[in-house]
Design a protein around this motif. Structure first.
Motif, PDB file in Angstrom:
ATOM      1  N   LEU A 223      35.747  46.034  46.160  1.00 25.52           N
ATOM      2  CA  LEU A 223      36.926  46.166  45.708  1.00 25.52           C
ATOM      3  C   LEU A 223      37.600  45.007  44.806  1.00 25.52           C
ATOM      4  O   LEU A 223      36.759  43.819  44.949  1.00 25.52           O
ATOM      5  CB  LEU A 223      37.605  46.030  47.246  1.00 25.52           C
ATOM      6  N   ASP A 224      38.656  45.181  44.156  1.00 24.55           N
ATOM      7  CA  ASP A 224      39.191  43.881  43.554  1.00 24.55           C
ATOM      8  C   ASP A 224      39.548  42.807  44.324  1.00 24.55           C
ATOM      9  O   ASP A 224      40.106  43.037  45.437  1.00 24.55           O
ATOM     10  CB  ASP A 224      40.028  44.341  42.268  1.00 24.55           C
ATOM     11  N   ALA A 225      39.988  41.556  43.670  1.00 24.67           N
ATOM     12  CA  ALA A 225      40.165  40.470  44.341  1.00 24.67           C
ATOM     13  C   ALA A 225      41.507  40.875  45.242  1.00 24.67           C
ATOM     14  O   ALA A 225      41.558  40.383  46.396  1.00 24.67           O
ATOM     15  CB  ALA A 225      40.376  39.419  43.421  1.00 24.67           C
ATOM     16  N   LYS A 226      42.469  41.361  44.630  1.00 22.65           N
ATOM     17  CA  LYS A 226      43.713  41.565  45.213  1.00 22.65           C
ATOM     18  C   LYS A 226      43.467  42.505  46.546  1.00 22.65           C
ATOM     19  O   LYS A 226      44.164  42.196  47.655  1.00 22.65           O
ATOM     20  CB  LYS A 226      44.746  42.180  44.496  1.00 22.65           C
ATOM     21  N   LEU A 227      42.769  43.598  46.189  1.00 23.87           N
ATOM     22  CA  LEU A 227      42.456  44.651  47.447  1.00 23.87           C
ATOM     23  C   LEU A 227      41.859  43.867  48.464  1.00 23.87           C
ATOM     24  O   LEU A 227      41.833  44.023  49.702  1.00 23.87           O
ATOM     25  CB  LEU A 227      41.947  45.790  46.889  1.00 23.87           C
ATOM     26  N   ARG A 228      40.898  43.007  48.379  1.00 22.29           N
ATOM     27  CA  ARG A 228      40.088  42.331  49.271  1.00 22.29           C
ATOM     28  C   ARG A 228      40.925  41.576  50.171  1.00 22.29           C
ATOM     29  O   ARG A 228      40.887  41.351  51.254  1.00 22.29           O
ATOM     30  CB  ARG A 228      39.057  41.491  48.253  1.00 22.29           C
ATOM     31  N   VAL A 229      41.952  40.989  49.559  1.00 26.46           N
ATOM     32  CA  VAL A 229      42.800  40.023  50.363  1.00 26.46           C
ATOM     33  C   VAL A 229      43.470  40.969  51.267  1.00 26.46           C
ATOM     34  O   VAL A 229      43.693  40.725  52.712  1.00 26.46           O
ATOM     35  CB  VAL A 229      43.866  39.134  49.437  1.00 26.46           C
TER      36      VAL A 229
END
Lengths: 367, 301
Positions: free
Chosen positions: A165-171
């Protein structure tokens, strides 16, 4: 749910590769355990041994007191979530979650109950009729987790589930997984190479390197009391600053000298250095970037003078990069600082927060 | 099941397969065995001639030539030009119906096929959806992770690169099969094998037993073939492999293995005493590495 116990677990492949060495760990019911370490440290191999997807070469593995070494994976009452999940493209969210239960010939009404319950936990109850192509990345990831949750296993094993997942979605998903853990009250073992993920999710963290456990502890203790140089450097971002320093003992006073700068060591840490016989020896001094601050008049004699090479503004705080004795050092200060790239500055170290390591064994001396 | 029931079952199978009803007027039991055999042969012959999966499998594994296969491909509307790949999946246990059902759900598109190959292997004839080629490695991991997630089945997967034309696929299968065999001998710690990344293992795999034996005889001595030496086992082997991987760097190897420098030196000396190879020198290190792989290979021959 379940208690797990691994006793002297080993993994040796037929080609002689010894992947896991003497792995000892007890996991209590409802714990959220993280296996963290760099690529190739055997965290996934250990997880796969727990799942039964890899055979155990030596040692014992128990779930609720029952020896699992020779139990087939499907009979261990576990469920796994991986990073490379493939949702069935032509099926709805409901059918995707129900599919493994259908394969196991679970009665229809039982399937329906379990899928709706899992959907509720995952906030997917309004999306059950949608196809994967109509979902966002985070929703798809939740469906992948739903496929594990519907099985209502004793233990959940997650192998880097957020890596794609991309960084934002990971958070976002980190928070979701934390919520899921609270709602399910399940025992979860979670593998990641990302120390931020480890620190934010785990109740306890197992730091691994080259197939060996380095330290098992709470996130707070790992950060504040790392047992060796590797753990100290691996946990924390930006990384801990490390320097070679000469230990000089004078009675009960100890100073650490880096170049011409001399830093008095607090009494408790000084005692460990004296007792360890480190007088005159070179040790490794570690200090986290937030414990390096702009010097005041009271710090005279124990300061570092440097030119700021880089300035990174992160909003509320600033990272300042400069050199000390040829090593790059990072200071983390409030964004109100007047220092900028090219500024000449004096820094002091919070000596109560320093970590001192044996240069040869790399083990912490002062914890 | 008596003979009449057996015959009825065979006729049912034939109808299911071909859609053609065949009526047998049975007057006595005398010829029933012959009839059953005849109907079963018809089933087999039909399957060989018309079953898409069977024909695809026979063609991929080299039992059917391109000349024989292409007219069939035209008849079945299998386009010659399309991005495709072959995956070979090998299971630890025997394949059961749920595995095939699961894989068919991952590839619901009729252009991709799941073909059985013996009791423990499946071939995936994969056509990329919408003719958009993707990363073969990614697809391989998706297949494996889905099998692990849904059925907790132990499996390994191998593949070759992307193929643009149908006639490249039998070669792709052969390469995937080769990668699977090489991987299972030399790289048992991996679960995904890419033909293009099999390293020196793919070179050694083609050697005859005689050549391998000769190499060990010349470089180590006959006794290494007769009994397993501790210097080619667990701890010492791993130490040597790690030392070679770290470009013969003593400090880095001892750090990575969590052993003292002197322990590492002692182990390297043990290798030298037993084999005469001082693996602190590059040429000896290379010989040791090849010997260790050949000894492993000889166990499989």
């Amino acid at each position: 749910m379940a208690d797990l116990k691994l006793v002297d677990v080993q993994k040796i492949y037929p080609n002689g590769f010894h992947a896991v060495h003497d792995f000892n760990l007890e996991i209590k019911d409802k714990e959220f355990i993280i296996f963290v370490g760099p690529s190739g440290c055997a965290k996934s191999t250990t997880l796969r041994m727990i799942a039964g997807l890899e055979s155990i070469s030596g040692g014992e593995f128990y779930i609720d007191g029952e020896l699992m070494n020779n139990i087939e994976p499907k009979d261990r009452d576990i469920a796994m979530v991986f990073q490379n999940y493939a949702l069935y493209p032509h099926m709805t969210v409901y059918d995707n979650m129900a599919f493994s239960l259908k394969l196991r010939k679970v009665p229809k009404d039982e399937i329906d109950e379990k899928v709706r319950e899992a959907a509720k936990i995952l906030d997917l109850d309004k999306l059950l009729d949608r196809k994967p192509s109509q979902l966002s990345g985070g929703q798809r990831q939740r469906v992948a987790m739903g496929r594990a949750i519907v099985r209502q296993p004793k233990v959940f094993l997650m192998d880097e589930p957020l890596s794609n997942l991309d960084a934002k979605l990971r958070v976002q998903m980190r928070i979701e997984i934390s919520k899921i853990h609270q709602r399910l009250g399940a025992t979860i073992i979670y593998v990641t190479h990302d120390q931020v993920e480890a620190m934010t999710l785990g109740t306890r963290i197992v730091v691994m390197k080259d197939g060996y456990i380095q330290q098992v502890d709470s996130p707070k203790n790992l950060y504040n009391k790392p047992c060796n140089l590797f753990v100290a450097g691996f946990i924390g971002s930006p990384q801990m600053n490390f320097f070679d320093a000469v230990c000089k003992v004078n009675g009960s006073d100890v100073i650490l000298q880096i170049g011409n700068s001399k830093f008095p060591v607090p009494a408790d840490k000084a005692k460990a250095l004296i007792d360890g016989g480190y007088d005159g020896k070179t040790v490794v001094l570690g200090i986290r970037p937030e414990d390096v601050r702009e010097a005041t008049a009271a710090d005279a004699g124990s300061t570092i003078e440097a030119d700021i090479k880089f300035y990174e503004l992160l909003g509320a705080e600033v990272y300042l990069y400069f050199d000390l004795e040829g090593m790059q050092m990072t200071a983390r200060t409030p964004s109100s600082t007047s220092l900028r790239q090219g500024s000449h500055a004096q820094f002091a170290l919070d000596m109560n927060k320093i970590h001192v390591f044996d240069k040869e064994t790399e083990i912490t001396i002062t914890n | 099941m008596d003979k009449k029931q057996k015959l009825e079952q065979s006729l049912k199978d034939l109808k299911k397969m071909t859609g053609l009803p065949l009526k047998v007027d049975l007057k006595d039991d005398e010829n029933v065995d012959e009839l059953i055999q005849g109907v079963q042969s018809l089933c087999l012959a039909y399957r060989d001639a018309y079953d898409k999966d069977m024909i695809l499998r026979r063609w991929l594994i080299g039992e059917m030539s391109n000349d024989d296969f292409f007219p069939f491909a035209d008849r079945m509307r299998i386009p010659k030009e399309a991005p495709r790949g072959i995956f070979l999946i090998s299971f630890k246990n025997e394949i059961y119906s749920e595995i095939i059902t699961l894989l068919k759900q991952i590839f619901p598109d009729n252009n991709s096929r799941v073909l059985t190959q013996g009791k423990n292997q499946l071939i995936i004839f994969y056509q990329f959806p919408n003719r958009k080629p993707m990363d073969m490695r990614k697809v391989a991991y998706e297949i494996l992770d889905t099998l692990n997630t849904e059925l907790l089945e132990q499996a390994t997967i191998s593949y070759d690169g992307l193929a643009g034309h149908l006639d490249q696929l039998p070669a792709s299968y052969q390469k995937a099969d080769f990668a699977m065999r090489v991987g299972s001998v030399f790289y048992p710690d991996r679960t995904v094998y890419n033909y293009e990344q099999m390293g020196v293992g793919s070179l050694l795999y083609g050697l005859s037993k005689e050549i391998c034996t000769e190499y060990i005889n010349c470089n180590l001595g006959k006794e290494f073939l007769e009994q397993e030496s501790p210097v080619f086992q667990s701890d010492i082997l791993q130490t040597a492999n790690c030392f070679i991987k770290n470009d013969l760097n003593i400090a880095e190897t001892s750090r990575q293995l969590h052993i003292h420098r002197n322990t590492l030196l002692y182990r390297l000396e043990q290798i030298q005493n037993e084999t005469g190879l001082d693996i602190r020198r590059f040429d000896s290190a290379m010989t040791y590495k090849l010997c260790s792989m050949i000894l492993l290979y000889l166990k499989h021959l």
